[in-house]
Design a protein around this motif. Sequence first.
Motif, PDB file in Angstrom:
ATOM      1  N   THR A   6      21.055  -4.904   1.906  1.00 38.05           N
ATOM      2  CA  THR A   6      20.125  -5.787   1.194  1.00 38.05           C
ATOM      3  C   THR A   6      20.712  -7.182   1.063  1.00 38.05           C
ATOM      4  O   THR A   6      20.055  -8.195   1.333  1.00 38.05           O
ATOM      5  N   TRP A   7      21.960  -7.231   0.592  1.00 34.50           N
ATOM      6  CA  TRP A   7      22.634  -8.522   0.435  1.00 34.50           C
ATOM      7  C   TRP A   7      22.769  -9.230   1.791  1.00 34.50           C
ATOM      8  O   TRP A   7      22.503 -10.429   1.907  1.00 34.50           O
ATOM      9  N   THR A   8      23.159  -8.462   2.806  1.00 30.03           N
ATOM     10  CA  THR A   8      23.363  -9.052   4.137  1.00 30.03           C
ATOM     11  C   THR A   8      22.071  -9.619   4.702  1.00 30.03           C
ATOM     12  O   THR A   8      22.072 -10.656   5.380  1.00 30.03           O
ATOM     13  N   SER A   9      20.935  -8.947   4.405  1.00 28.01           N
ATOM     14  CA  SER A   9      19.636  -9.429   4.904  1.00 28.01           C
ATOM     15  C   SER A   9      19.352 -10.839   4.423  1.00 28.01           C
ATOM     16  O   SER A   9      18.921 -11.710   5.187  1.00 28.01           O
ATOM     17  N   LEU A  10      19.595 -11.099   3.122  1.00 25.49           N
ATOM     18  CA  LEU A  10      19.334 -12.425   2.569  1.00 25.49           C
ATOM     19  C   LEU A  10      20.396 -13.432   3.017  1.00 25.49           C
ATOM     20  O   LEU A  10      20.077 -14.580   3.351  1.00 25.49           O
ATOM     21  N   VAL A  11      21.662 -13.012   3.037  1.00 28.80           N
ATOM     22  CA  VAL A  11      22.746 -13.885   3.507  1.00 28.80           C
ATOM     23  C   VAL A  11      22.486 -14.322   4.946  1.00 28.80           C
ATOM     24  O   VAL A  11      22.616 -15.509   5.305  1.00 28.80           O
ATOM     25  N   SER A  12      22.090 -13.374   5.800  1.00 25.02           N
ATOM     26  CA  SER A  12      21.843 -13.690   7.218  1.00 25.02           C
ATOM     27  C   SER A  12      20.715 -14.687   7.378  1.00 25.02           C
ATOM     28  O   SER A  12      20.761 -15.574   8.240  1.00 25.02           O
ATOM     29  N   LYS A  53       0.803  -1.217   0.000  1.00 25.05           N
ATOM     30  CA  LYS A  53       0.000   0.000   0.000  1.00 25.05           C
ATOM     31  C   LYS A  53       0.845   1.280   0.000  1.00 25.05           C
ATOM     32  O   LYS A  53       0.324   2.371  -0.207  1.00 25.05           O
ATOM     33  N   MET A  54       2.138   1.099   0.309  1.00 25.72           N
ATOM     34  CA  MET A  54       3.010   2.284   0.402  1.00 25.72           C
ATOM     35  C   MET A  54       3.217   2.909  -0.967  1.00 25.72           C
ATOM     36  O   MET A  54       3.606   2.226  -1.918  1.00 25.72           O
ATOM     37  N   LEU A  55       2.940   4.212  -1.039  1.00 28.80           N
ATOM     38  CA  LEU A  55       3.111   4.929  -2.302  1.00 28.80           C
ATOM     39  C   LEU A  55       4.578   5.218  -2.567  1.00 28.80           C
ATOM     40  O   LEU A  55       5.009   5.270  -3.725  1.00 28.80           O
ATOM     41  N   GLU A  56       5.312   5.413  -1.471  1.00 33.72           N
ATOM     42  CA  GLU A  56       6.739   5.692  -1.611  1.00 33.72           C
ATOM     43  C   GLU A  56       7.515   4.643  -0.814  1.00 33.72           C
ATOM     44  O   GLU A  56       7.288   4.483   0.373  1.00 33.72           O
ATOM     45  N   ARG A  57       8.405   3.956  -1.495  1.00 29.94           N
ATOM     46  CA  ARG A  57       9.267   2.968  -0.836  1.00 29.94           C
ATOM     47  C   ARG A  57      10.717   3.387  -1.039  1.00 29.94           C
ATOM     48  O   ARG A  57      11.127   3.689  -2.155  1.00 29.94           O
ATOM     49  N   ASP A  58      11.446   3.351   0.026  1.00 26.27           N
ATOM     50  CA  ASP A  58      12.861   3.675  -0.081  1.00 26.27           C
ATOM     51  C   ASP A  58      13.695   2.425   0.194  1.00 26.27           C
ATOM     52  O   ASP A  58      13.159   1.316   0.336  1.00 26.27           O
ATOM     53  N   GLU A  59      14.987   2.584   0.281  1.00 23.81           N
ATOM     54  CA  GLU A  59      15.902   1.439   0.512  1.00 23.81           C
ATOM     55  C   GLU A  59      15.562   0.719   1.808  1.00 23.81           C
ATOM     56  O   GLU A  59      15.585  -0.510   1.876  1.00 23.81           O
ATOM     57  N   LEU A 101      17.496  -0.738  -5.871  1.00 20.36           N
ATOM     58  CA  LEU A 101      18.873  -0.375  -5.543  1.00 20.36           C
ATOM     59  C   LEU A 101      19.336  -1.238  -4.381  1.00 20.36           C
ATOM     60  O   LEU A 101      18.923  -1.041  -3.239  1.00 20.36           O
ATOM     61  N   LYS A 102      20.209  -2.223  -4.697  1.00 20.34           N
ATOM     62  CA  LYS A 102      20.677  -3.148  -3.656  1.00 20.34           C
ATOM     63  C   LYS A 102      21.929  -2.580  -2.997  1.00 20.34           C
ATOM     64  O   LYS A 102      22.907  -2.254  -3.665  1.00 20.34           O
ATOM     65  N   SER A 103      21.863  -2.498  -1.699  1.00 24.56           N
ATOM     66  CA  SER A 103      23.026  -2.052  -0.927  1.00 24.56           C
ATOM     67  C   SER A 103      23.626  -3.250  -0.197  1.00 24.56           C
ATOM     68  O   SER A 103      23.115  -4.369  -0.280  1.00 24.56           O
TER      69      SER A 103
END
Length: 800
Positions: free
Chosen positions: A91-97, A52-58, A86-88
Amino acid sequence: MQKSRFLNFSRDYLHSVAKSNGFSYTRLESNRFLNDLSKFGRIDDARKLFDKMLERDEFSWNTMVAGYANSGRFNEAKKLFYETPLKSSITWTSLVSGYCKYGFEHEAFELFWQMQFEGQRPSQYTLASVLGLCSQKGLLQKGQRIHGYAIKTWFDGNVFVVTSLVDMYGKCECVYDAECLFQMVADCKYNAVWTAMLTGYSHNGYGFKVIDCFRNMRVEGVESNQFTFPSILTACGAVLARDFGSQVHGCIVRTGFGANIFVQSALVDMYAKCRDLNSAKRVLKNMEFDDEVSWNSMILGCVRQGLGEEALSLFQKMHSRNMKIDEYTLPSVLNSIASLKVMQTAISVHCLIIKTGFGAYKLINNALIDMYAKQGKLDRAIMVFNKMVNKDVVSWTSLVTGYSHNGFYEEAIKLFCEMRIAAVYPDRIALASVLSACAELTVMDFGQQVHATLVKSGLGSSLPVDNSLVTMYAKCGSIGDANRVFDSMSTRDVISWTSLIVGYAQNGRGKDSLQFYDQMIATGTKPDFITFIGLLFACSHNGLLESARAYFESMDKVYGIKPGPEHYACMIDLLGRSGKLAEAKELLNQMVVAPDAVVWKALLAACRVHKELELGERAAKSLFELEPMNSMPYVMLSNMYSTAGRWEDAARIRRLMKSRGISKEPGCSWMETNSKVYTFMSEDRGHPMRTEIYSKIDEIIMLIKEAGYVPDVNFALHDTDEEVKELGLAYHSEKLAVAFGLLTVPQGAPIRIFKNLRVCGDCHTAMKYISNVYVRHIILRDSNCFHHFIEGKCSCGDYW
């Protein structure tokens, strides 16, 4: 309460969002709610809000990727990950963890290396996650590669990464490497790195190092927490440092962690392992929540101290409270049942195991096999064993030990061979059990093969196995080999010494037996009940009456050991050998325990030797009452009547035997050659080499008669003419066995013969002549002792 209020608020918030066409909250507020929903595990609600969020950030994208990954929903996590604009590094660490958390080794490392290939630099949290996976799975080499990467990227000074490295090296059993890293940051106040080092020491069994490390931690002023205390308490339990553990308990109370369930559970375990069950009970009683781990520790503590009934009572309380019963609870309960011999309870617990779905657990099945075997219910133990799909060394060992413990020695050896065929390598317990079976069956060739298996296995020395080896060689008549094993032992206990003392006594070397006793006392080892049986047996077979009296008196006066029937039997046997039947009768009347069959047998044997028919009749009649189906007293009394020429009385005793349905155990001799056991009965004609054997018998009788042997027809015990009596004596089972031995055993090697009954006086005399005429060492073990025939003499002292 806070979590409940938040969830109610978020539910209302989402409802208002669903009704609105737009978004009236700021992006910052939406991200905050998104993060809270994700953190509390409401990932589906978080996704609704995200959509539902109109604006999504990193932050929005990273929160959702992390939420899915931490929930184990990797399909959604990967889909969002690849959709992220935009993967920071986060982002990578979230999936790796997430992959690391759930133990997905391949996916975690593939993504970790791909992350760097894509130009993203791992953070300290990324490294901590992959190092945590290495700790969890024992991936030392991969952990070392991560360590190398940390050094290159200057993360090796980061306390968060160093803590993960210390933990990884400790869990991978590289304590020295963990110590080196710990030294780099040991002066910091960071609790986690100290806890990691404590845990590493504890995990590797360095209990005293844990205690020293904890002391240093306190000196440095580093505060402990709910993760520190369990490690130090585990170490105290491992090294039985009860006093230090009690001090740690005081520290726990002062720092406010006394109500923490993990700390309380560790306290119960520590006190239980240190055999302070009262303190363990107090901690358990004060716990706010029932924790099955604590109850398991308490039950196991009771089992270790032999309090089987208390352990079973705890289990019943645990079950009545509907507490979770797991695969660690049940083995302890089964061990307690095994010690109590309560079969009905055993069956009930077995039914519970099946109902609760634990019937396929290897650990529990092994405990069931052991429990049934100790209860003597081998049919049930075999049933459990046969149903197991994946058997390990403990499964096989439990049944091998059960067979041996219950006297099924042949089955124990056969199962051990099947175990080896199945490519299951025996452990020390299996080896000790099968060696005990070899000792009872006197199969020395197979026992030597088991000894060789032990040497080849590289298992190293073990006190129970070494004791079993000493016993096996001694019971097989190879006292020299028994002594060599004894001399090679790095540690010895009373069983080691007693095995050798009894071994020398049974092999006719009583004086050596007494010398070993003196050596044992000089080492400070206290004798036990069995030791004195060996000593008195040695005195009995060497005519050492005064020494026997001294040992007998010292039992109670010096060592507080009350003489049992076996000790009285040895004394009566010795007095009988010395011709002091009146004194033997007096000792019998002075016994502080009721005379059992062993005592009356000793007296009956003495009466047979000295032809004391009146006292022999009394002993035989007592045995008729104590062992009504045992043929021995009937046969011995009948033989005494026959020797005295009272053939009618002898016939009367044999008719009495027949009327009571008692049959005489037939005399049987056997010997092992080339790993095969050959059995002989009196006048046996069934052996494939019967022609050669009987021809050899004729040669033996002729040669030993020329050397002076005169057949003792008193041992023929049948009212027939002299020639028939002599012929019957010539074909006794032990003479057939020695003839076979002379034909098959190489010159220079001893001929080993075993007999189920006592060797008769005529065969005993004949063996002395045979050993001299053929220049052979003949070892004959009968139901009483070993007879070593060398150069016309016997080690037994010629008590005939």
